[in-house]
Design a protein around this motif. Structure first.
Motif, PDB file in Angstrom:
ATOM      1  N   THR A 147      53.463  -4.279  75.407  1.00  0.00           N
ATOM      2  CA  THR A 147      52.806  -3.123  74.795  1.00  0.00           C
ATOM      3  C   THR A 147      53.758  -2.377  73.881  1.00  0.00           C
ATOM      4  O   THR A 147      53.394  -1.967  72.771  1.00  0.00           O
ATOM      5  N   ARG A 150      54.223  -4.287  70.721  1.00  0.00           N
ATOM      6  CA  ARG A 150      53.056  -4.139  69.851  1.00  0.00           C
ATOM      7  C   ARG A 150      53.119  -2.812  69.098  1.00  0.00           C
ATOM      8  O   ARG A 150      52.880  -2.758  67.882  1.00  0.00           O
ATOM      9  N   THR A 153      55.744  -2.966  66.396  1.00  0.00           N
ATOM     10  CA  THR A 153      55.295  -3.756  65.254  1.00  0.00           C
ATOM     11  C   THR A 153      54.287  -2.982  64.412  1.00  0.00           C
ATOM     12  O   THR A 153      54.296  -3.060  63.179  1.00  0.00           O
ATOM     13  N   GLU A 154      53.441  -2.198  65.069  1.00  0.00           N
ATOM     14  CA  GLU A 154      52.487  -1.371  64.326  1.00  0.00           C
ATOM     15  C   GLU A 154      53.198  -0.303  63.504  1.00  0.00           C
ATOM     16  O   GLU A 154      52.717   0.122  62.463  1.00  0.00           O
ATOM     17  N   TYR A 243      56.397 -14.485  71.012  1.00  0.00           N
ATOM     18  CA  TYR A 243      55.239 -13.622  71.254  1.00  0.00           C
ATOM     19  C   TYR A 243      54.113 -13.991  70.287  1.00  0.00           C
ATOM     20  O   TYR A 243      53.872 -13.311  69.292  1.00  0.00           O
ATOM     21  N   ASP A 245      50.993 -13.695  70.464  1.00  0.00           N
ATOM     22  CA  ASP A 245      49.916 -12.719  70.323  1.00  0.00           C
ATOM     23  C   ASP A 245      50.255 -11.608  69.330  1.00  0.00           C
ATOM     24  O   ASP A 245      49.377 -10.819  68.954  1.00  0.00           O
ATOM     25  N   LEU A 246      51.518 -11.509  68.919  1.00  0.00           N
ATOM     26  CA  LEU A 246      51.925 -10.474  67.976  1.00  0.00           C
ATOM     27  C   LEU A 246      52.171 -11.016  66.574  1.00  0.00           C
ATOM     28  O   LEU A 246      52.522 -10.255  65.665  1.00  0.00           O
ATOM     29  N   LEU A 249      49.838  -9.431  63.900  1.00  0.00           N
ATOM     30  CA  LEU A 249      50.182  -8.044  63.617  1.00  0.00           C
ATOM     31  C   LEU A 249      51.407  -7.959  62.707  1.00  0.00           C
ATOM     32  O   LEU A 249      51.438  -7.165  61.750  1.00  0.00           O
ATOM     33  N   GLN A 250      52.424  -8.779  62.984  1.00  0.00           N
ATOM     34  CA  GLN A 250      53.607  -8.779  62.133  1.00  0.00           C
ATOM     35  C   GLN A 250      53.288  -9.361  60.753  1.00  0.00           C
ATOM     36  O   GLN A 250      53.816  -8.886  59.741  1.00  0.00           O
TER      37      GLN A 250
END
Length: 496
Positions: A147, A150, A153-154, A243, A245-246, A249-250
């Motif tokens: 978390t 994430r 990264t946001e 990761y 799942d990220l 986002l990246q």
């Protein structure tokens, strides 16, 4: 229970003007068990002498004097000799609240956190702007590794700054800042988070980041841009390995950067600088990746925002030539084809810039101040719309000049010389009228203080962080030469 020792690492380079303020805020901390490491990185001013004086008067201070090797090496030097169980970093032109260390140590112990994070102020010598959006909560939130990664990264709630955090020293057993790189924090922060089981964050502002116009984060020179991209791509490589799942986002973060810097590389066909020659192939590779992703309906484009950005930045070349905000350029237009003139770009070159400004000396003009040089699509669109609106009212003997915030500050004396008494100065609008956004407020203040011209603030939204200061704030804007426009009734009712 014994208080754990905290190592405070302070890299020092030519900051004699600010250093005492920084060191005073450290030695006067409410938390006393400190290992203060000052690393003088080859300063050529009086910084070393100031450090020596403080070291002589405080036994907790250790001073390392080394040849100039850059911020990363200076921080690494401090890490290598740190003796605390925890470690934090403070830049030598910044300063901290008296309970900066105590607050974060308490967070770390109570939440059993490997990294504790606080909010900050964007500060000048006269005022502080809290970086936290909205109301500040006293709540401390704690996140697991994924978390926190994430959120990092946001880049909204948690940022990659090294200086707003307290770390367990063990995190740095095999991690160091990359030598010779700008944006060194971005290169390693995700790795530190990945090695942390628990990360806690508070919205309480405890760190004062001193805002200077010549800082790396506000400078769009070649090395800074390429280091920024390298840092973000190194983070992407890490996500791809560890990761999955990220990754998206990246990729989205990188997509924004590519689309934002795209005009600088692709459309300056007449640019003969090494910035263009050496980096065209490198950057076009990034652009091609973005184009390929768009064509295959990549998941990054499921958010309409990025489709719109792509359409504007990579498809509409006329629009690109008009708005291209990145590169710390001033985009200068002498009327339009409708008025039998041409579009002209001033490249980022001090001497050439000043010479080009002189062309406007003695000419009647409208100056639009505060055009964006960052990747906020909404602000770019506002600036473009305002320019189109203003150009409608240009007479045949009136010129048009658009200048970014940073360039207005940097070349203020040159700009002031070319402004005639009957010139009109227009300030870009948006959701930034009030005490929330420091740079826009600074721009408004410098214009109001130094020019008696007709000044127009384009449609804006009014917002005050400290509502008790509203009356005092608005009194400053009660001027006969200032014309205010607002985007909605609520703002207008408050002001008028």
């Amino acid at each position: 229970m014994n208080e754990p020792k905290v190592s405070v690492i302070v890299p020092v380079y030519n900051v004699e003007k600010y250093l005492s303020r920084c060191l005073d805020s450290i030695v006067l901390q409410s938390y006393q068990n400190l290992d203060i490491v000052l690393v003088n990185d080859g300063s050529t001013d009086n910084s070393l002498k100031i450090c020596q004086d403080y070291a002589e008067n405080d036994s907790r201070i250790r001073l390392i004097d080394q040849n100039n090797k850059g911020l990363s090496v200076a921080r690494n030097t401090g890490i290598d000799i740190a003796s605390g169980q925890y470690i934090c970093f403070i830049d030598s032109d910044d300063w901290v609240e008296p309970d900066y260390v105590e607050f974060m140590v308490k967070m770390s112990i109570e939440k059993d956190s490997d990294i504790s994070i606080v909010s900050s102020y964007n500060s000048t010598d006269t005022r502080d702007i809290i970086t936290t959006k909205g109301w500040i909560s006293n709540k401390v939130e704690t996140y697991d590794t994924f978390t926190a990664l994430r959120l990092l990264t946001e880049d909204v709630k948690i940022h990659s700054h090294a200086w707003d955090k307290l770390y367990k020293i063990s995190l740095f057993n095999n991690i160091r800042f990359p030598e010779g790189k700008n944006y060194e924090d971005i290169f390693i922060m995700h790795i530190l988070f990945a090695h942390s089981a628990s990360i806690s964050i508070s919205e309480q502002p405890k760190y004062h980041y001193y805002v200077r116009n010549n800082s790396i984060a506000r400078n769009y020179k070649r090395k800074n841009i390429l280091d920024y991209f390298e840092a973000e791509f190194s983070r992407l490589d890490y996500m791809q390995k560890h990761y999955e799942d990220l990754i998206s986002l990246q990729n989205t973060k990188i997509m924004e950067l590519v689309l934002s810097y795209y005009p600088k590389f692709k459309y300056e066909r007449n640019d003969t600088s090494r910035f263009y020659k050496q980096d065209k192939k490198i950057f076009n590779k990034y652009v091609n990746n973005a184009e390929s992703a768009y064509k295959r309906n990549h998941e990054n484009f499921t958010d309409p925002k990025y489709s719109y950005m792509y359409a504007i930045y990579s498809k509409n070349r006329i629009l690109l030539k008009i708005i291209s905000p990145i590169g710390n350029n001033v985009i200068s237009r002498v009327k339009t084809s409708k008025h039998k003139s041409q579009i002209k770009r001033l490249l980022y070159n001090d001497n050439k810039f000043r010479e080009q400004l002189k062309e406007y000396s003695g000419k009647h003009k409208i100056i639009l101040a505060g055009v964006p040089e960052y990747d906020n699509l909404g602000d770019v669109a506002i600036g473009f719309a305002e320019e189109r609106f203003l150009r409608k009212y240009l007479s045949n003997n009136t010129s048009f000049l658009a200048i970014s915030e940073n360039d207005f500050f940097k070349y203020f004396n040159d700009i002031k010389k070319i402004v005639l008494n009957d010139d009109v100065i227009v300030i870009q609008g948006g959701g930034n009228f009030g005490d929330q956004y420091f740079d826009q407020e600074k721009l408004r203040n410098i214009i109001l203080k130094n020019f008696k011209n007709k000044i127009i603030l384009m449609p804006s939204t009014f917002y005050m962080k400290n509502k008790n200061n509203t009356a005092k704030y608005l009194k400053y804007y009660d001027r006969n030469n200032l014309f205010l426009f607002f985007r909605e009734n609520k703002s207008a009712q408050i002001v008028f």
